[in-house]
Design a protein around this motif. Structure first.
Motif, PDB file in Angstrom:
ATOM      1  N   ILE A 180       0.866  -1.186   0.000  1.00  0.00           N
ATOM      2  CA  ILE A 180       0.000   0.000   0.000  1.00  0.00           C
ATOM      3  C   ILE A 180       0.897   1.227   0.000  1.00  0.00           C
ATOM      4  CG2 ILE A 180      -1.879   1.197   1.200  1.00  0.00           C
ATOM      5  CD1 ILE A 180      -2.526  -1.688   0.486  1.00  0.00           C
ATOM      6  N   ILE A 181       0.570   2.193  -0.832  1.00  0.00           N
ATOM      7  CA  ILE A 181       1.342   3.425  -0.857  1.00  0.00           C
ATOM      8  C   ILE A 181       0.408   4.588  -0.537  1.00  0.00           C
ATOM      9  CG2 ILE A 181       2.860   4.892  -2.225  1.00  0.00           C
ATOM     10  CD1 ILE A 181       3.515   2.462  -3.906  1.00  0.00           C
TER      11      ILE A 181
ATOM     12  N   THR B  96      -1.319  -0.873  -4.238  1.00  0.00           N
ATOM     13  CA  THR B  96      -2.535  -0.065  -4.097  1.00  0.00           C
ATOM     14  C   THR B  96      -2.144   1.324  -3.633  1.00  0.00           C
ATOM     15  OG1 THR B  96      -3.769  -2.020  -3.420  1.00  0.00           O
ATOM     16  CG2 THR B  96      -4.775   0.117  -2.950  1.00  0.00           C
ATOM     17  N   ILE B  97      -2.666   2.340  -4.276  1.00  0.00           N
ATOM     18  CA  ILE B  97      -2.409   3.717  -3.853  1.00  0.00           C
ATOM     19  C   ILE B  97      -3.620   4.196  -3.066  1.00  0.00           C
ATOM     20  CG2 ILE B  97      -1.699   6.018  -4.586  1.00  0.00           C
ATOM     21  CD1 ILE B  97       0.155   4.030  -5.791  1.00  0.00           C
ATOM     22  N   VAL B  98      -3.369   4.777  -1.901  1.00  0.00           N
ATOM     23  CA  VAL B  98      -4.462   5.324  -1.087  1.00  0.00           C
ATOM     24  C   VAL B  98      -4.185   6.800  -0.875  1.00  0.00           C
ATOM     25  CG1 VAL B  98      -5.633   5.222   1.142  1.00  0.00           C
ATOM     26  CG2 VAL B  98      -4.806   3.117   0.066  1.00  0.00           C
TER      27      VAL B  98
ATOM     28  N   HIS C 171      -4.322  -0.884  -7.953  1.00  0.00           N
ATOM     29  CA  HIS C 171      -5.602  -0.379  -7.441  1.00  0.00           C
ATOM     30  C   HIS C 171      -5.452   1.047  -6.973  1.00  0.00           C
ATOM     31  CE1 HIS C 171      -6.743  -4.557  -7.469  1.00  0.00           C
ATOM     32  NE2 HIS C 171      -5.756  -4.849  -6.665  1.00  0.00           N
ATOM     33  N   LEU C 172      -6.505   1.814  -7.141  1.00  0.00           N
ATOM     34  CA  LEU C 172      -6.498   3.225  -6.747  1.00  0.00           C
ATOM     35  C   LEU C 172      -7.667   3.454  -5.806  1.00  0.00           C
ATOM     36  CD1 LEU C 172      -6.173   4.631 -10.379  1.00  0.00           C
ATOM     37  CD2 LEU C 172      -4.294   4.136  -8.799  1.00  0.00           C
TER      38      LEU C 172
ATOM     39  N   THR D 182      -9.354   3.092 -18.859  1.00  0.00           N
ATOM     40  CA  THR D 182      -9.509   1.696 -18.460  1.00  0.00           C
ATOM     41  C   THR D 182      -9.498   1.472 -16.951  1.00  0.00           C
ATOM     42  OG1 THR D 182      -7.129   1.434 -18.694  1.00  0.00           O
ATOM     43  CG2 THR D 182      -8.476   0.791 -20.577  1.00  0.00           C
ATOM     44  N   SER D 183      -8.953   2.430 -16.188  1.00  0.00           N
ATOM     45  CA  SER D 183      -8.898   2.220 -14.731  1.00  0.00           C
ATOM     46  C   SER D 183     -10.011   2.959 -14.029  1.00  0.00           C
ATOM     47  CB  SER D 183      -7.572   2.737 -14.169  1.00  0.00           C
ATOM     48  OG  SER D 183      -6.502   2.077 -14.727  1.00  0.00           O
ATOM     49  N   THR D 184     -10.338   2.433 -12.846  1.00  0.00           N
ATOM     50  CA  THR D 184     -11.317   3.157 -12.031  1.00  0.00           C
ATOM     51  C   THR D 184     -10.702   3.464 -10.675  1.00  0.00           C
ATOM     52  OG1 THR D 184     -12.167   1.000 -11.443  1.00  0.00           O
ATOM     53  CG2 THR D 184     -13.490   2.311 -12.974  1.00  0.00           C
TER      54      THR D 184
END
Lengths: 397, 321, 254
Positions: free
Chosen positions: C4-5, C58-60, C81-82, C199-201
């Motif tokens: 996680i970042i 995953t970016i938070v 993941h965003l 393409t990303s959500t």
């Protein structure tokens, strides 16, 4: 064509499809004129003709492993000389750089210029709000369209370097004086103006170019004016030849064309003698790429006392100053490979014809040639001046 | 609960870090108005010898092999116990690689307020912190009854935190240091065989304004002419244009040369704090608002590329005559 | 490996910073926000770890103006993941409030490793990384210029002044504060980011009401006086050089 679409084949096709007349790539005779005339061709592992050969042999991955395509300064020499009229510079070279960027192969200096362009709308990383600070204090006041909110005859697209670079702001101030003296009704976009994006496009960042063009298009659409003029041949090239494809279409001229048209009005104002041998450097994007050669010369010759001399390379075969296609932001990288600068070569040519003044008409050139003059033996007395600065000197204002 | 000000002394490889003295000086100032004493807190193994010149009223020493070198988990455990037990008015940590591993975690763990990047305190209990690259200062009341603080240098001279009277020592009880989650494997020394810039009297320092590796030779020419050495700020080292042994700054070396001559350095706090002890700072920068001009003795608002070669020639000529 | 970042946006120091009418906070109207440069390094380090050893990144980030671009750029670099955390961040929050807001989200993701920048230019109450470590009861080490995964542990390189580096081992899960990634943050083409946007959500999660307790009360913000300014030397390069030679002589180095 095999059923499996390999990356290289589709790139070949993409180059063919995405550039006007790109399909002429098929007509390459491998004559090598392009690689021969390229000023840094001797340092490239894949100069233009060899690049085409790799594409055709389906071995583009070989190109991706190298980084010498970053020596290309998008000077258009190859494109101008190609007997098959292949759009080498905007098609092949820019597209290759694009692939390298997508593969993470981009020199750090260029990276910051691109990131700055994205974030601040200019490659220098200056605040967009300060884009018109150069005009502060000038009387009569320079009209900034966002504040002035009235139609003007001429919209002057100033450009990144004339707006922000301490040396080149003198060009902007000089043109302001000339336009005022001629009674031209003009305005500038100021903080609404963003980088024209042309050098970024030729450095392989097509997405960034489109983003910047869209911003400018939006700004243009807000105001009323009859034509656009610009101090920057790169902006000239972008707005004239590339923006229309993005449905942003306006009549545009370089300031030398605009002023040359008004020479009858301007000439009587050139009262003071500038006694000097002046040589004119044809900027790649004004001259070779867009065929504007005579108007700048008419302006210089109109100045009393001036003797215009031509350098060995002039008009269509002028030598690039090295700033295009990202070159402005690749100095360290290119120096590591070449240990010679194109701008120094050009300064030597100016000295060889005994020039006192090297006249320029592109904002990259003033700082580049002045820096080069510092390192070239015997160039200590050579003055580098934009044509606007010479005109203002002759006008005594 | 006491009104004492606790200062967590930072030391590395047998040397007390200068920030510790700055914190002691600040603690003295704050303690004056809070009617408390300044208590130095020293964690280590046989480290008491370092306490000799600390300007503190007393010293609490935690002596244990597991504390010989700094590791965050072990030091946190010891300090959590101490702070919970003693509940001092404030606990000072350095805003450093050591202090910042501790202060925030302890703030949450102990439910105590934390003020960071503090530069100054008043006896009345006000803090002054610097943020946003030193462009903005924030001021307020130091929260009570117990506050954690991280400090940056610049507000006090280290000499103010030194004394020739060593503080009285009490031994602290070290809790069990089993099942630690952070352990030290070893140290890697910076590349040897290069100059120790902290010992050089003349430094020509380059910043972002030098633009690329090739231009460093301009600084080297000037350095040779003057008998000095080239150093750089963080962006120059990060780009690999100079070896890390040449880094001047918070994460590099602190220097106090006779002349610190800067080319294209803006003077952000992380760099400024490392050169404050210089005898004379001479700064060249095109930006008249560059913070370096506030700490320099002489300034030149000019493009370094216009100046440096001319200057090198003149220096050579002066040396020759 | 579940990485996680945490990313936050901070004031861009290229712009002029001013204090607002209350005299105790930054004027947000003129503020331009950019990604905290140390968080940019954390993203680069996270992507490098994924490229070397596999895993998910995953970016938070808190939902503030401009965060979508930052998240999509991270996805274009390789983040999987965003997540943006919705809450009232518009007036600016301190790190204690931000850490608490992000803690529940991060906990739910069951990370092996949490990376974030070691500090940010607008920190006034400690740093996000170690505060979060406190809340999640994970070990924390900061000022890192190298991170490697070794089974259930991570090997890190911690920077000390003077170029000294300490190699440490940290049991996972852990929170690490990145000073510099092992290579500078990579460039990603605008066209690639635009592609990724299609393409990303970005997943949205809500934060519990913000709790800034633990941060100091700021009664006044101001710009420091620029006292004791340098004596400025003026003239041409030639004239200034002559003056400098004179100064060098005075200082005894010539």
């Amino acid at each position: 064509m095999t059923p499996t679409e390999t990356k290289q084949q589709s790139m070949y096709d993409q180059v063919l499809e995405s550039t006007p007349r790109g399909e002429r790539l098929k007509l390459c005779l491998q004559c090598g004129d392009c690689s021969g005339i390229c000023p840094f061709g001797y340092l490239m592992i894949h100069p233009p003709s060899r690049l085409i050969a790799q594409l055709r042999a389906d071995r583009f991955e070989k190109v991706l492993e190298t980084d010498t395509v970053w020596m290309c300064v998008s000077c258009y020499a190859c494109t101008a000389v190609c007997p098959a009229q292949i759009p080498l510079t905007p098609g092949l070279m820019a597209r290759t750089k694009e692939e390298l960027i997508l593969n993470g192969n981009v020199p750090a200096e260029l990276q910051s210029a691109l990131e700055n362009s994205q974030r601040y709308g200019n490659p220098l990383g200056e605040s967009p709000r300060k884009r018109a600070d150069w005009a502060a204090g000038i009387q009569p006041e320079v009209k900034i369209m966002g504040k002035f909110r009235q139609p003007v005859d001429v919209l002057w697209f100033v450009g990144d370097y004339p707006s922000y670079h301490p040396r080149v702001q003198a060009t902007a101030k000089a043109l302001t004086k000339i336009l005022h003296a001629l009674g031209v009704n003009f305005g500038i976009l100021g903080p609404d103006e963003t980088s024209d994006g042309d050098s970024q496009r030729l450095a392989g960042e097509r997405g960034l170019f489109e983003m910047l063009a869209e911003r400018n298009g939006l700004a243009f659409s807000k105001y009323q004016f009859k034509e656009i003029i610009t101090t920057d041949p790169h902006a000239y090239n972008a707005i004239k030849n590339e923006y229309p494809r993005l449905e942003i279409s306006y009549p545009i001229r370089h300031y030398t064309e605009f002023l040359a048209e008004r020479l009858d009005q301007l000439k009587p104002l050139l009262k003071q003698e500038v006694k000097a041998k002046v040589t004119y450097h044809d900027p790649c994007y004004l001259g070779r790429a867009n065929d504007v050669f005579e108007e700048p010369r008419h302006l210089i010759e109109a100045i009393p006392g001036v003797e215009l001399v031509e350098m060995t390379h002039n008009h269509k075969n002028s030598l690039c100053c090295g700033g295009g296609g990202g070159g402005m932001w690749l100095d360290g990288f290119q120096w590591e490979k070449a240990h010679v600068r194109l701008s120094e070569w050009r300064v030597k040519e100016a000295l060889a014809v005994g020039a006192d003044i090297l006249a320029v008409a592109c904002p990259y050139e003033t700082p580049r040639f002045e820096d080069a003059a510092k390192t070239v033996q015997g160039a200590g007395q050579l003055r580098v001046r934009d044509i606007t600065e010479l005109l203002v000197e002759a006008m005594g204002i | 609960m006491t009104q004492d000000i606790y200062v967590v002394i930072e030391h590395l490889r047998g040397q007390v870090a200068e920030i510790s003295y700055v914190m002691l000086a600040a603690a003295q100032e704050l303690a004056k108005g809070q009617n408390g004493k300044v208590v130095a807190v020293l964690l280590g193994k046989n480290a008491q010898g370092l306490a000799g010149n600390l300007a503190a009223d007393r010293l609490i020493s935690f002596d244990h092999p597991g504390l010989a070198d700094f590791t965050s988990d072990a030091y946190q455990k010891v300090l959590a116990g101490l702070i919970q037990k003693d509940q001092p008015r404030a606990v000072f940590f350095g805003s450093t690689s050591i202090g910042t591993d501790l202060a925030s975690v302890l703030s949450i763990r102990l439910g105590l307020p934390l003020v960071s990047s503090c530069r100054l305190f008043t006896p009345e209990g006000k803090y002054v912190s610097q943020i946003c690259g030193g462009k903005i200062m924030a001021e307020g009341e130091l929260p009570g009854p117990t506050s954690l603080v991280t400090m940056v240098p610049g507000g006090y001279k280290p000499e103010q935190g030194q004394s020739n009277q060593s503080p009285a020592v009490t031994q602290g009880e070290v809790p069990s240091l089993d099942s630690l989650r952070v352990s030290l494997k070893g140290y890697i020394e910076p590349a040897a065989g290069d100059v120790d810039i902290a010992k050089e009297p003349i430094l020509i320092s380059v910043g972002r304004g030098i633009q690329n590796k090739d231009n460093i030779s301009l600084a080297e020419d000037l350095a040779s002419a003057l008998g000095g050495v080239v150093t750089g700020s963080r962006p120059v080292i990060d780009q690999g244009w100079l070896a890390s042994s040449r880094l001047v700054g918070k994460s590099g070396k602190q220097v106090k040369p006779k002349i610190y001559f800067t080319l294209g350095i803006s003077g952000a706090p992380e760099h400024a704090e490392a050169i404050m002890g210089s005898n004379a700072i001479i700064a060249v920068n095109t930006d008249p608002a560059a913070p370096i001009f506030n700490i320099a003795k002489y300034g030149v608002e000019m493009d370094l590329f216009d100046l440096v070669e001319v200057l090198t020639e003149k220096v050579k000529a002066a040396k020759a005559s | 490996m579940n990485i996680i970042i945490l990313v936050k946006l901070v004031p861009d120091l290229v712009e002029e910073l001013t204090v607002d009418a209350s005299g105790a906070a930054l004027d947000m109207a003129w503020l331009r926000l950019i990604i905290n440069e140390f968080d940019d390094h954390a993203i680069e380090q996270g992507i490098l770890l994924k490229e070397r050893g596999g895993g998910q990144v995953t970016i938070v980030a808190p939902d503030v103006e401009g965060i979508d671009d930052v998240l999509f750029t991270a996805a274009a670099k390789g983040a999987d993941h965003l997540i943006k955390v919705k809450g009232d961040f518009s007036a600016g929050v301190n790190n204690h409030a931000l850490a608490r807001a992000l803690a529940t989200v991060v906990k739910g993701l069951q990370p092996d490793l949490v990376l974030t920048g070691v500090q940010a230019n607008n920190d006034i109450d400690g740093a996000l990384g170690p505060l979060l470590a406190g809340l999640l009861e994970m070990p924390y080490v900061g000022y890192l210029s190298g991170v490697a995964i070794d089974g259930a542990k991570t090997k890190v390189r911690k920077e000390y002044p003077g170029g000294l580096i300490a190699e440490m081992e940290v049991t996972l899960p852990a929170v690490l504060g990145v000073q510099a990634a092992e290579q500078p943050p990579r460039y990603v083409a605008v066209s690639k980011v635009r592609q990724v946007m299609k393409t990303s959500t970005i997943e949205e999660q809500s934060a519990s009401p913000l709790d800034p307790s633990g941060g100091p009360k700021i009664s006044r913000m101001f710009q420091p006086e620029t006292g004791g300014r340098a004596t400025m030397l003026t003239g041409t390069a030639d004239e200034v050089s002559t003056q400098l030679v004179g100064i060098f002589k005075e200082l005894g180095v010539l």
